[in-house]
Design a protein around this motif. Sequence first.
Motif, short mmCIF file in Angstrom:
data_model
loop_
_atom_site.label_atom_id
_atom_site.label_comp_id
_atom_site.label_asym_id
_atom_site.label_seq_id
_atom_site.Cartn_x
_atom_site.Cartn_y
_atom_site.Cartn_z
N TYR A 90 0.82 -1.21 0.00
CA TYR A 90 0.00 0.00 0.00
C TYR A 90 0.86 1.27 0.00
CZ TYR A 90 0.79 -0.07 5.10
OH TYR A 90 1.36 -0.11 6.36
N THR A 91 2.18 1.12 -0.07
CA THR A 91 3.04 2.29 -0.20
C THR A 91 4.28 1.90 -0.97
OG1 THR A 91 4.14 4.08 1.03
CG2 THR A 91 4.26 1.87 1.99
N TRP A 92 4.80 2.88 -1.73
CA TRP A 92 5.96 2.62 -2.59
C TRP A 92 6.96 3.76 -2.47
CZ3 TRP A 92 0.89 1.80 -3.99
CH2 TRP A 92 0.54 0.50 -4.34
N PRO A 93 8.25 3.47 -2.69
CA PRO A 93 9.27 4.54 -2.62
C PRO A 93 9.24 5.42 -3.87
CG PRO A 93 10.31 2.46 -3.17
CD PRO A 93 8.86 2.15 -2.93
N ALA A 94 8.32 6.36 -3.92
CA ALA A 94 8.15 7.24 -5.07
C ALA A 94 9.35 8.16 -5.24
CB ALA A 94 6.87 8.06 -4.91
N ARG A 95 9.34 9.00 -6.27
CA ARG A 95 10.51 9.80 -6.65
C ARG A 95 10.99 10.71 -5.52
NH1 ARG A 95 6.98 10.21 -10.61
NH2 ARG A 95 6.50 12.38 -10.16
N THR A 96 10.08 11.17 -4.68
CA THR A 96 10.46 12.11 -3.62
C THR A 96 10.93 11.41 -2.36
OG1 THR A 96 8.17 12.17 -2.84
CG2 THR A 96 8.83 13.84 -4.46
N LEU A 97 10.91 10.08 -2.35
CA LEU A 97 11.26 9.33 -1.14
C LEU A 97 12.59 8.62 -1.31
CD1 LEU A 97 7.76 7.75 -0.38
CD2 LEU A 97 8.78 9.80 0.63
N GLN A 99 15.22 5.64 -1.39
CA GLN A 99 15.21 4.24 -1.82
C GLN A 99 15.90 3.40 -0.74
OE1 GLN A 99 13.54 3.57 -4.92
NE2 GLN A 99 13.04 5.69 -4.42
N GLN A 100 15.17 3.24 0.34
CA GLN A 100 15.69 2.58 1.54
C GLN A 100 14.87 1.34 1.83
OE1 GLN A 100 18.27 3.26 3.62
NE2 GLN A 100 17.73 1.54 4.97
N LEU A 101 15.54 0.21 2.09
CA LEU A 101 14.83 -1.01 2.44
C LEU A 101 14.46 -0.96 3.92
CD1 LEU A 101 13.84 -3.84 1.58
CD2 LEU A 101 16.07 -4.72 2.33
N PRO A 102 13.17 -0.85 4.26
CA PRO A 102 12.77 -0.78 5.66
C PRO A 102 12.84 -2.16 6.32
CG PRO A 102 11.10 0.16 4.19
CD PRO A 102 12.04 -0.66 3.36
N ALA A 103 12.64 -2.17 7.63
CA ALA A 103 12.62 -3.43 8.36
C ALA A 103 11.25 -4.09 8.32
CB ALA A 103 13.04 -3.21 9.81
N SER A 104 10.19 -3.31 8.17
CA SER A 104 8.84 -3.85 8.27
C SER A 104 8.46 -4.65 7.02
CB SER A 104 7.83 -2.72 8.47
OG SER A 104 7.54 -2.09 7.24
N LEU A 105 7.56 -5.59 7.21
CA LEU A 105 7.08 -6.40 6.09
C LEU A 105 6.43 -5.53 5.02
CD1 LEU A 105 6.29 -9.07 4.67
CD2 LEU A 105 4.29 -9.16 6.18
N HIS A 106 5.55 -4.63 5.43
CA HIS A 106 4.84 -3.81 4.44
C HIS A 106 5.79 -2.83 3.74
CE1 HIS A 106 0.81 -5.27 5.06
NE2 HIS A 106 0.98 -5.20 6.37
N GLY A 107 6.76 -2.32 4.48
CA GLY A 107 7.74 -1.46 3.83
C GLY A 107 8.56 -2.22 2.81
N GLN A 108 8.97 -3.42 3.15
CA GLN A 108 9.73 -4.23 2.21
C GLN A 108 8.89 -4.64 1.01
OE1 GLN A 108 11.67 -7.49 4.23
NE2 GLN A 108 12.93 -6.13 5.49
N LEU A 109 7.61 -4.93 1.24
CA LEU A 109 6.73 -5.29 0.13
C LEU A 109 6.61 -4.14 -0.86
CD1 LEU A 109 4.85 -7.37 -1.12
CD2 LEU A 109 3.00 -6.43 0.28
N GLY A 110 6.48 -2.92 -0.35
CA GLY A 110 6.44 -1.77 -1.23
C GLY A 110 7.75 -1.56 -1.96
N TYR A 111 8.86 -1.80 -1.27
CA TYR A 111 10.18 -1.64 -1.87
C TYR A 111 10.38 -2.62 -3.02
CZ TYR A 111 15.31 -1.42 -2.10
OH TYR A 111 16.61 -1.29 -2.53
N TYR A 112 9.86 -3.84 -2.89
CA TYR A 112 10.06 -4.89 -3.88
C TYR A 112 8.90 -5.01 -4.87
CZ TYR A 112 14.10 -6.71 -1.27
OH TYR A 112 15.33 -6.87 -0.65
N SER A 113 7.98 -4.02 -4.89
CA SER A 113 6.84 -4.05 -5.80
C SER A 113 6.75 -2.74 -6.56
CB SER A 113 5.52 -4.24 -5.03
OG SER A 113 5.53 -5.41 -4.24
N PHE A 114 6.06 -2.78 -7.71
CA PHE A 114 5.80 -1.52 -8.38
C PHE A 114 4.30 -1.26 -8.58
CE2 PHE A 114 6.07 -4.26 -12.19
CZ PHE A 114 5.05 -3.76 -13.00
N ASP A 115 3.45 -2.21 -8.17
CA ASP A 115 2.02 -1.98 -8.21
C ASP A 115 1.33 -2.91 -7.21
OD1 ASP A 115 1.91 -4.53 -9.37
OD2 ASP A 115 0.91 -3.88 -11.20
#
Length: 344
Positions: A90-97, A99-115
């Motif tokens: 439900y969240t992605w590392p967009a252009r203004t953010l 490019q950091q791999l978070p520790a949380s599952l949802h953060g990592q899911l956004g990091y490894y997904s594009f939609d």
Amino acid sequence: MLTFYSDDHHLHHGNCELIDGQLQPCFEKPQRADHILARVKDRQLGEVRAPKDFGRAPIERIHSAAYLDFFAGAWDRWQAQGGQGDLLPYTWPARTLRQQLPASLHGQLGYYSFDAGAPITAGTWQAAYSAAQVALSAQAQITQGAHSAFALCRPPGHHAAGDVMGGYCYLNNAAIAAQAFIDQGRPKVAILDVDYHHGNGTQDIFYQRNDVLFASIHGDPAAEFPFFLGYPDERGAGAGEGCNFNYPLPAGSGWATWAAALEQACQRISDYGAEVLVVSLGVDTFKDDPISQFKLDSPDYLTMGKRIAALGLPTLFVMEGGYAVEAIGVNAVNVLEGFEAGTS
């Protein structure tokens, strides 16, 4: 023509995807592969074999170990947190953010997904892993001397990049097979992507390499998914400059327009001097596909197969998209039968 197939694809059956601003049932469903398999058998295309298991090593030639570890363990982590339903970002590392791999599952899911079109379920990892083994098994058949083979992969793969999932795709089956050809002594491989949607993952994987030529015919990304890749000025970079060719076409394109692009793509493949061809076989170019805008009809896929056969290359067909479920078997197998007619 040998077909490789695994029943493991049934393990992946997402409940929903986010499309057009709504959560709705997934267009990418198990019945897609079931219909194709039934048609392969009805038409007596050839023997259907289960895949061998080549392990993770050939997959890691394309996908990062960190991404694979995340994907393989995501469902268990979700269950340990008490998660219910499919796992979707439900969240992605967009252009203004960052490019950091978070520790949380949802953060990592956004990091490894594009939609939000690639839900993870209890069986998604195993289904995707087995689909990669299907592609590798068909690839091995060609390495052993077969002129063609069909990898009936599900889930599809061409939207998956080295460490990014999306667009129903998790592991890039066509790219994994292409890399296996290279690792086994074929220094020039061509990938022809005939899916309605641009194979952004495949392009990204090989964009700076000259040992794989990528040619894609697809809906214009100015108006069609994946929107952010697939334009004609993307020609490769560094060593890969001049090895990437995109043929975006407008909505409503029929066979004449599509075939002209295929002719250009085939000429590029011939000029490149490819030793083997991998076809990302999407049939969502069909006139009744629910999420695509081209107007190809079932007989056109026979003609498509014959033109691909005229390249005279050992050819691996890897199944990608196609969401008119009742027609998908006819259309996919028409390509294969057209190819066989063109080589006889």
